[in-house]
Design a protein around this motif. Structure first.
Motif, short mmCIF file in Angstrom:
data_model
loop_
_atom_site.label_atom_id
_atom_site.label_comp_id
_atom_site.label_asym_id
_atom_site.label_seq_id
_atom_site.Cartn_x
_atom_site.Cartn_y
_atom_site.Cartn_z
N TYR A 1 52.52 5.70 51.62
CA TYR A 1 53.14 5.34 50.48
C TYR A 1 54.40 5.73 50.30
CZ TYR A 1 48.66 3.71 48.51
OH TYR A 1 47.45 2.84 48.31
N GLU A 2 54.97 6.75 51.26
CA GLU A 2 56.25 7.34 51.03
C GLU A 2 57.18 6.93 52.23
OE1 GLU A 2 57.15 8.77 48.34
OE2 GLU A 2 55.43 9.79 47.42
N GLU B 1 62.53 1.94 38.95
CA GLU B 1 61.19 1.29 39.18
C GLU B 1 61.47 -0.09 39.68
OE1 GLU B 1 58.46 3.46 35.84
OE2 GLU B 1 59.22 1.43 35.40
N LYS C 1 59.49 -3.94 39.86
CA LYS C 1 58.39 -4.49 39.29
C LYS C 1 58.06 -5.75 39.99
CE LYS C 1 59.33 -2.20 35.06
NZ LYS C 1 59.89 -2.02 33.62
N THR D 1 59.08 5.20 47.03
CA THR D 1 57.51 5.44 47.11
C THR D 1 56.78 4.02 46.96
OG1 THR D 1 57.99 7.74 46.15
CG2 THR D 1 55.76 6.65 45.66
N LYS E 1 54.08 1.80 45.33
CA LYS E 1 52.94 1.95 44.30
C LYS E 1 51.76 0.98 44.66
CE LYS E 1 54.33 5.33 41.95
NZ LYS E 1 53.47 6.50 42.00
N LYS E 2 51.98 0.41 45.38
CA LYS E 2 51.02 -0.85 45.75
C LYS E 2 51.22 -0.89 47.35
CE LYS E 2 49.77 -2.05 41.69
NZ LYS E 2 48.34 -1.78 41.16
N GLU F 1 54.43 -5.38 36.77
CA GLU F 1 53.69 -4.09 37.23
C GLU F 1 54.63 -3.46 38.31
OE1 GLU F 1 49.25 -2.42 38.56
OE2 GLU F 1 49.72 -4.54 38.16
N VAL F 2 54.76 -2.11 38.17
CA VAL F 2 55.55 -1.49 39.22
C VAL F 2 54.91 -1.38 40.38
CG1 VAL F 2 56.52 0.97 39.71
CG2 VAL F 2 56.22 0.16 37.16
N ALA G 1 56.93 -0.21 43.32
CA ALA G 1 57.60 0.72 44.23
C ALA G 1 58.60 1.67 43.12
CB ALA G 1 58.39 0.28 45.27
N ILE G 2 59.05 2.79 43.85
CA ILE G 2 59.99 3.51 43.12
C ILE G 2 61.12 3.83 43.96
CG2 ILE G 2 60.57 5.52 41.76
CD1 ILE G 2 57.75 5.63 40.63
#
Ligand code: URA
Length: 433
Positions: free
Chosen positions: A245-246, A337, A339, A379, A381-382, A392-393, A395-396
């Protein structure tokens, strides 16, 4: 011997002799063969290929073009690991301490990132004080005492590869299996490995876009290993989306710690286990895959692997408290974020685009002189296969830069959506030995 005759022979698809290949490598390294003849030779290899014997001779000639590292001062079978490169690829940092904790000596030389791919050395340097500049003796002593040491690329290792690679880069001859295989294997052999485990990546984010090409590269490298008496195993793994994820430096170090604590994502755990299993079998620690998996899982559950990671970081002057408490690793000022543009399933996340987004945020270098921002990165998130709702988020973005527009656009371009859930791809496709 005349270079023009050798070029002609290869151009006509004839088999070259060992001495002719040595003549080419040495002549190019010593500047007695000019770029234009070498370019022509490389293009002939690109089109006509090489037999397994020719490519082994080429590898051997490259190994002997410079210094070789003598690891005989290290007890045990030295098993090196190499990845053909990817985004979010922190596997070396997981399997290094993991196999060291069960007794495989890890004496590794790693590279820095350039462009959209990250480098193991840059990730390690995200830890305060960590040093990759050791003398040869310190390196050997560290492996004997602590079971693991990782240093940066240095010295006069395979100078022919450096020169040939630079020429390939500007003559459209990078993408040739004999040339890639000899380039990778010459560096592993010059580095003194007794045995080698290769992580050959396939997919949109990899050098080898198709499974067939990946298999071809893998089996060529395994054959080179067998010709040059280095037990070699290749694990073909997926690189159709970033690993884990990173993506970045400090944030990838955090993820390494999570995996070593037993909390890693499915893809990272499965690929790390497959590689660590082969390394510990080649290292003579375990006899079977089942036994290896059991032993390696125990090393994670008992905390031995994480403890080894901390010991390794501290031995190379890194701040071990940043491993105990990863919130002490460099942190970016902004966390923005991203989305979901629509509802549905994530069908693909283009690894290269995510790598470029991280680079734009400061995590990588566009030129060799650029300074890295260790706190920057992405990061996710999905991941592919996950369901999302619009807004919906997904990634960051972590950065110290105020303007994130280009990185954000690149990141959004990486995500593809579908109405139906896509079929799950394997993480490990095949093991070639
Ligand atoms: N990595 C290498 O070291 N060499 C190549 O030719 C390609 C990838």
């Amino acid at each position: 011997m005349r270079m023009v005759d050798i070029i002609q022979k290869k151009r006509d698809g004839k088999l070259l002799a060992k001495e002719e290949i040595e003549f080419v490598v040495n002549g190019y390294k010593n500047d007695s063969i000019p770029d234009y003849q070498m370019s022509s030779f490389l293009m002939s290899v690109f089109f006509k290929g090489m037999t397994k014997e020719e490519v082994s001779w080429l590898t051997d000639a490259m190994v002997h073009s410079g210094e070789t590292v003598d690891l005989s001062g290290i007890k045990g079978t030295k098993v090196d690991k190499h990845s053909t490169g990817g985004v979010g690829d922190k596997i070396s940092l997981i399997v290094g301490p993991l196999v060291a904790s069960v007794g495989v000596p890890v004496a590794k030389m790693s590279g820095r990132g350039l462009g959209h791919t990250g480098g193991t050395i840059d990730k390690l340097e995200a830890v305060e004080g960590f040093s990759v500049e050791l003398t040869g003796q310190q390196f050997i002593d560290n492996v004997n005492k602590h079971g693991i040491s990782i240093i940066g690329q240095s010295g006069d290792l395979v100078p022919a590869d450096k020169k040939i690679y630079a020429l390939r880069d500007v003559t459209a001859t990078v993408d040739s299996i004999p040339l890639i295989a000899s380039s990778i294997m010459s560096k592993k052999i010059a580095m003194g490995a007794d045995a080698i485990v290769l992580d050959v990546k396939t997919g949109s984010g990899a050098f080898m876009k198709t499974l067939d090409r990946a298999k071809d590269l893998a089996s060529t490298m395994v054959e080179i290993g067998s010709h040059l008496n280095r037990n070699t195993i290749a694990v073909i793994t997926d690189m159709n989306q970033p690993l884990g994820y990173e993506v970045g430096n400090a944030n990838e170090m955090k993820e390494v710690v999570e995996v070593l604590k037993g909390n890693g994502s499915e893809d990272l755990v499965e690929i790390s286990m497959a590689i660590a299993t082969q390394m510990s079998i080649l290292g003579g620690i375990y006899q079977t895959e089942e036994e290896a998996r059991e032993g390696l899982n125990r090393a994670i559950e008992s905390g031995a692997a994480l403890e080894k990671f901390k010991e390794f970081i501290q031995t190379q002057n890194g701040d071990g408290s940043q491993i105990e408490d990863v919130s002490k690793l460099p942190q970016a000022e902004y966390h923005v974020e991203a989305k979901a543009a629509q509802s549905g399933y994530i069908s693909d996340i283009d690894a290269e685009d995510i790598g470029v987004a991280a680079l734009l945020l400061g995590a990588g270098r566009q030129t060799k002189e650029d300074k890295i921002d260790y706190s920057a990165g992405v990061t996710l998130k999905k991941k592919a296969g996950d369901k999302v709702e619009e807004g919906e988020v997904i990634a960051i973005l972590h950065t110290n830069k105020e303007d994130t527009k280009q990185a954000m656009d690149t990141l959004h371009g990486a995500f593809s959506y579908a109405e139906q859930q896509p079929e799950k791809r394997p993480y490990v496709y095949e093991i070639i030995s």
